[in-house]
Design a protein around this motif. Structure first.
Motif, PDB file in Angstrom:
ATOM      1  N   SER A 111       5.051  16.399   8.365  1.00  0.00           N
ATOM      2  CA  SER A 111       5.310  16.121   6.956  1.00  0.00           C
ATOM      3  C   SER A 111       5.654  17.428   6.261  1.00  0.00           C
ATOM      4  O   SER A 111       4.774  18.190   5.871  1.00  0.00           O
ATOM      5  CB  SER A 111       4.076  15.479   6.298  1.00  0.00           C
ATOM      6  OG  SER A 111       4.276  15.330   4.901  1.00  0.00           O
ATOM      7  N   ALA A 122       9.229   6.420   8.269  1.00  0.00           N
ATOM      8  CA  ALA A 122       7.817   6.770   8.449  1.00  0.00           C
ATOM      9  C   ALA A 122       7.024   5.633   9.071  1.00  0.00           C
ATOM     10  O   ALA A 122       5.969   5.861   9.672  1.00  0.00           O
ATOM     11  CB  ALA A 122       7.208   7.157   7.106  1.00  0.00           C
ATOM     12  N   GLU A 123       7.534   4.423   8.934  1.00  0.00           N
ATOM     13  CA  GLU A 123       6.837   3.254   9.483  1.00  0.00           C
ATOM     14  C   GLU A 123       7.186   3.006  10.947  1.00  0.00           C
ATOM     15  O   GLU A 123       6.612   2.121  11.572  1.00  0.00           O
ATOM     16  CB  GLU A 123       7.159   2.030   8.630  1.00  0.00           C
ATOM     17  CG  GLU A 123       6.530   2.110   7.237  1.00  0.00           C
ATOM     18  CD  GLU A 123       6.959   0.987   6.317  1.00  0.00           C
ATOM     19  OE1 GLU A 123       7.964   0.309   6.647  1.00  0.00           O
ATOM     20  OE2 GLU A 123       6.303   0.786   5.275  1.00  0.00           O
ATOM     21  N   SER A 170       8.296  12.577  14.920  1.00  0.00           N
ATOM     22  CA  SER A 170       9.219  12.469  13.787  1.00  0.00           C
ATOM     23  C   SER A 170       9.029  13.697  12.922  1.00  0.00           C
ATOM     24  O   SER A 170       7.917  14.234  12.820  1.00  0.00           O
ATOM     25  CB  SER A 170       8.946  11.210  12.964  1.00  0.00           C
ATOM     26  OG  SER A 170       9.291  10.039  13.686  1.00  0.00           O
ATOM     27  N   THR A 173      15.517   6.722  -0.551  1.00  0.00           N
ATOM     28  CA  THR A 173      14.051   6.753  -0.545  1.00  0.00           C
ATOM     29  C   THR A 173      13.451   5.681   0.342  1.00  0.00           C
ATOM     30  O   THR A 173      12.514   5.933   1.108  1.00  0.00           O
ATOM     31  CB  THR A 173      13.523   6.593  -1.982  1.00  0.00           C
ATOM     32  OG1 THR A 173      14.054   7.639  -2.801  1.00  0.00           O
ATOM     33  CG2 THR A 173      12.004   6.673  -2.009  1.00  0.00           C
ATOM     34  N   ARG A 202       2.562   6.538   4.806  1.00  0.00           N
ATOM     35  CA  ARG A 202       3.026   5.459   5.682  1.00  0.00           C
ATOM     36  C   ARG A 202       2.865   5.837   7.159  1.00  0.00           C
ATOM     37  O   ARG A 202       2.563   4.982   7.995  1.00  0.00           O
ATOM     38  CB  ARG A 202       4.493   5.133   5.396  1.00  0.00           C
ATOM     39  CG  ARG A 202       4.753   4.550   4.028  1.00  0.00           C
ATOM     40  CD  ARG A 202       4.091   3.190   3.831  1.00  0.00           C
ATOM     41  NE  ARG A 202       4.563   2.516   2.635  1.00  0.00           N
ATOM     42  CZ  ARG A 202       4.086   2.708   1.413  1.00  0.00           C
ATOM     43  NH1 ARG A 202       3.100   3.566   1.233  1.00  0.00           N
ATOM     44  NH2 ARG A 202       4.569   2.046   0.376  1.00  0.00           N
ATOM     45  N   ALA A 203       3.070   7.103   7.475  1.00  0.00           N
ATOM     46  CA  ALA A 203       2.886   7.545   8.862  1.00  0.00           C
ATOM     47  C   ALA A 203       1.427   7.408   9.286  1.00  0.00           C
ATOM     48  O   ALA A 203       1.125   6.976  10.407  1.00  0.00           O
ATOM     49  CB  ALA A 203       3.354   8.991   9.020  1.00  0.00           C
ATOM     50  N   PHE A 253       9.832  15.031   9.035  1.00  0.00           N
ATOM     51  CA  PHE A 253      10.278  14.759   7.674  1.00  0.00           C
ATOM     52  C   PHE A 253      10.454  16.097   6.956  1.00  0.00           C
ATOM     53  O   PHE A 253       9.508  16.865   6.821  1.00  0.00           O
ATOM     54  CB  PHE A 253       9.259  13.867   6.956  1.00  0.00           C
ATOM     55  CG  PHE A 253       9.256  12.463   7.475  1.00  0.00           C
ATOM     56  CD1 PHE A 253       9.953  11.466   6.806  1.00  0.00           C
ATOM     57  CD2 PHE A 253       8.599  12.145   8.655  1.00  0.00           C
ATOM     58  CE1 PHE A 253       9.983  10.172   7.302  1.00  0.00           C
ATOM     59  CE2 PHE A 253       8.626  10.857   9.168  1.00  0.00           C
ATOM     60  CZ  PHE A 253       9.318   9.866   8.491  1.00  0.00           C
ATOM     61  N   THR A 300      14.496  13.592   9.132  1.00  0.00           N
ATOM     62  CA  THR A 300      14.988  13.382   7.777  1.00  0.00           C
ATOM     63  C   THR A 300      15.270  14.731   7.119  1.00  0.00           C
ATOM     64  O   THR A 300      14.653  15.737   7.460  1.00  0.00           O
ATOM     65  CB  THR A 300      13.980  12.604   6.898  1.00  0.00           C
ATOM     66  OG1 THR A 300      12.968  13.498   6.388  1.00  0.00           O
ATOM     67  CG2 THR A 300      13.324  11.476   7.671  1.00  0.00           C
ATOM     68  N   PRO A 321       5.976   9.028   2.435  1.00  0.00           N
ATOM     69  CA  PRO A 321       6.249   8.994   3.880  1.00  0.00           C
ATOM     70  C   PRO A 321       5.040   9.404   4.727  1.00  0.00           C
ATOM     71  O   PRO A 321       4.770   8.795   5.761  1.00  0.00           O
ATOM     72  CB  PRO A 321       7.405   9.980   4.046  1.00  0.00           C
ATOM     73  CG  PRO A 321       8.081  10.001   2.719  1.00  0.00           C
ATOM     74  CD  PRO A 321       6.970   9.856   1.726  1.00  0.00           C
ATOM     75  N   LEU A 375      13.609   6.537   3.945  1.00  0.00           N
ATOM     76  CA  LEU A 375      12.578   7.497   4.336  1.00  0.00           C
ATOM     77  C   LEU A 375      11.276   6.779   4.665  1.00  0.00           C
ATOM     78  O   LEU A 375      10.608   7.092   5.648  1.00  0.00           O
ATOM     79  CB  LEU A 375      12.338   8.514   3.217  1.00  0.00           C
ATOM     80  CG  LEU A 375      13.412   9.567   2.962  1.00  0.00           C
ATOM     81  CD1 LEU A 375      13.037  10.401   1.741  1.00  0.00           C
ATOM     82  CD2 LEU A 375      13.594  10.468   4.174  1.00  0.00           C
ATOM     83  N   ILE A 376      10.912   5.817   3.799  1.00  0.00           N
ATOM     84  CA  ILE A 376       9.685   5.056   4.025  1.00  0.00           C
ATOM     85  C   ILE A 376       9.776   4.266   5.329  1.00  0.00           C
ATOM     86  O   ILE A 376       8.836   4.235   6.124  1.00  0.00           O
ATOM     87  CB  ILE A 376       9.430   4.098   2.850  1.00  0.00           C
ATOM     88  CG1 ILE A 376       9.259   4.872   1.529  1.00  0.00           C
ATOM     89  CG2 ILE A 376       8.206   3.235   3.113  1.00  0.00           C
ATOM     90  CD1 ILE A 376       8.132   5.855   1.528  1.00  0.00           C
TER      91      ILE A 376
END
Length: 388
Positions: free
Chosen positions: A95, A86-87, A5, A79, A108-109, A7, A33, A105, A82-83
């Motif tokens: 990041s 990240a999950e 992922s 927002t 949470r990752a 971000f 993102t 984020p 985004l969280i």
């Protein structure tokens, strides 16, 4: 297949990451993102066959949805999206969101046990102990992507931390390296937004010109590697070829050299613990001929002094430092503050918040960091109005 992922996919770090990912056929893209550059975000998503694409801005949702119509790619905005992104389980997460917005984020990752390639230096500045504890708790790994910290990380490979005497991170000096304080007082936004060696976004380029970027990296070095503040040095190196040096107790210095290309550090984190071939320039030392170094001027560029004060306070001081710095930068970009006023605003904000005992309290949760971030932003905003 490695699940990844990204971000902050459309920023300078995100673009370099996209370039490396697009050259591989063993990548499964979980989430991308970005911000308002919807056309670019959609292009990346289609190219990498992303499962999910998120824009941080709710008002961009319809544009993103239209740009990805018929692709089968899931679209979200805001927002909380985004969280949620990240999950989603991933093996490797970049990041690269700029500013304090990248903290949640990334955190949470880590909670999912992912390897976090950390280009968002504000995460360690504002909540270093919290991130490092979470990584240990989840058996996750944080790999530094700032060129300086990646360089230190690589120089320490196979070495005992106890044998390190000093760490030296380099700074280009930005566009104002030879300017007097009087000249700096009238520096324009256009002048501050032009970097002599690196191609970066506007905000980080201005931070480089003021040395606030290097101030953040001082704190980041302390939080990631655990070195004492007096072990960490900064030196001006205009060629941006030597990214960092590690000095050992036997007097030896181990230096990391490379062309000023963020794909070095990103590629190292992407392939760690292996080294893979990267599409970056090879150095021609004979053509370079010489490398120059000089001490930073703390009077003209007070950001480094302020960072050292923050390292002594610890606790939530990093969150207050970064938040007030972001407000100062906003005000400079908007034309409400002069170039030198940025450091003054940050210093005055920290001085005011020092009377609040919570500034030095140990970091216990993401919520306390976010609360101090907001307090510092409110304080800096009020001060900025009085300085305008």
């Amino acid at each position: 297949m490695m699940r990844v992922s990204v971000f902050g996919a459309t920023g300078s770090i995100g673009e370099s990451t996209f370039d490396l990912l697009s050259r591989r056929d063993d990548i499964e893209t979980v989430a991308l993102t970005g911000g308002r550059n919807i056309a670019r975000l959609a292009h990346q998503a289609r190219s990498l066959s992303a499962q999910l694409v998120v824009t941080a801005y709710d008002d961009c949702y319809q544009d993103l949805k239209a740009a990805l119509s018929g692709s089968g790619i899931e679209v979200a905005a805001g927002t909380q999206a985004l969280i949620a992104a990240a999950e989603r389980p991933a093996d490797w997460v970049m990041s690269a969101i700029v500013g304090a917005a990248g903290l949640a984020p990334g955190f949470r990752a880590l909670a999912q046990g992912a390897t976090l390639a950390l280009a968002n230096k504000e995460s360690l500045v504002t909540a270093g102990p919290l991130l490092m504890r979470e990584a240990a708790r989840q058996n996750a790994r944080i790999l530094p992507v700032d060129s300086e910290h990646s360089a230190v990380f690589q120089a320490l490979t196979g070495e005992e931390i106890s044998s390190v005497e000093r760490v030296i991170i380099t700074a280009s000096g930005g566009p104002f390296r030879g300017w007097s304080k009087e000249q700096l007082a009238s520096a324009t936004l256009a002048q501050a937004g032009t970097h002599p060696t690196w191609a970066m976004g506007q905000r980080i380029t201005i931070d480089s010109a003021s040395l606030f970027n290097k101030a953040l990296e001082l704190i980041e070095t302390r939080e990631y590697f655990g070195f004492d503040p007096d072990q960490i040095e900064v030196i001006i190196h205009p060629q941006s070829i030597v990214h960092a040096l590690v000095g050992f107790r036997d007097g030896a210095l181990m230096a990391h050299l490379g062309a000023p290309d963020m794909r070095h550090a990103i590629g190292y984190a992407l392939n760690w613990p292996d080294r893979a071939a990267l599409p970056v320039a090879r150095l021609d030392l004979a053509r370079l001929a010489q490398l120059n170094f000089e001490a930073p001027d703390a009077e003209r560029f007070p950001a480094l002094r302020l960072a050292r004060e923050v390292m002594e306070i610890r606790g939530h001081a990093g969150a207050a430092f970064n938040a007030s710095k972001e407000i100062a930068l906003d005000q400079f970009i908007a034309g409400h503050l002069g170039f030198l006023d940025m450091a003054e605003l940050v210093e005055r904000t920290i001085d005011i918040l020092l009377s609040d005992s919570a500034l030095a309290d140990a970091i216990e949760s993401l919520e306390t960091v976010e609360a101090m971030d907001q307090i510092a932003r409110d304080t800096a905003t009020r001060l900025a109005k009085s300085m305008a």
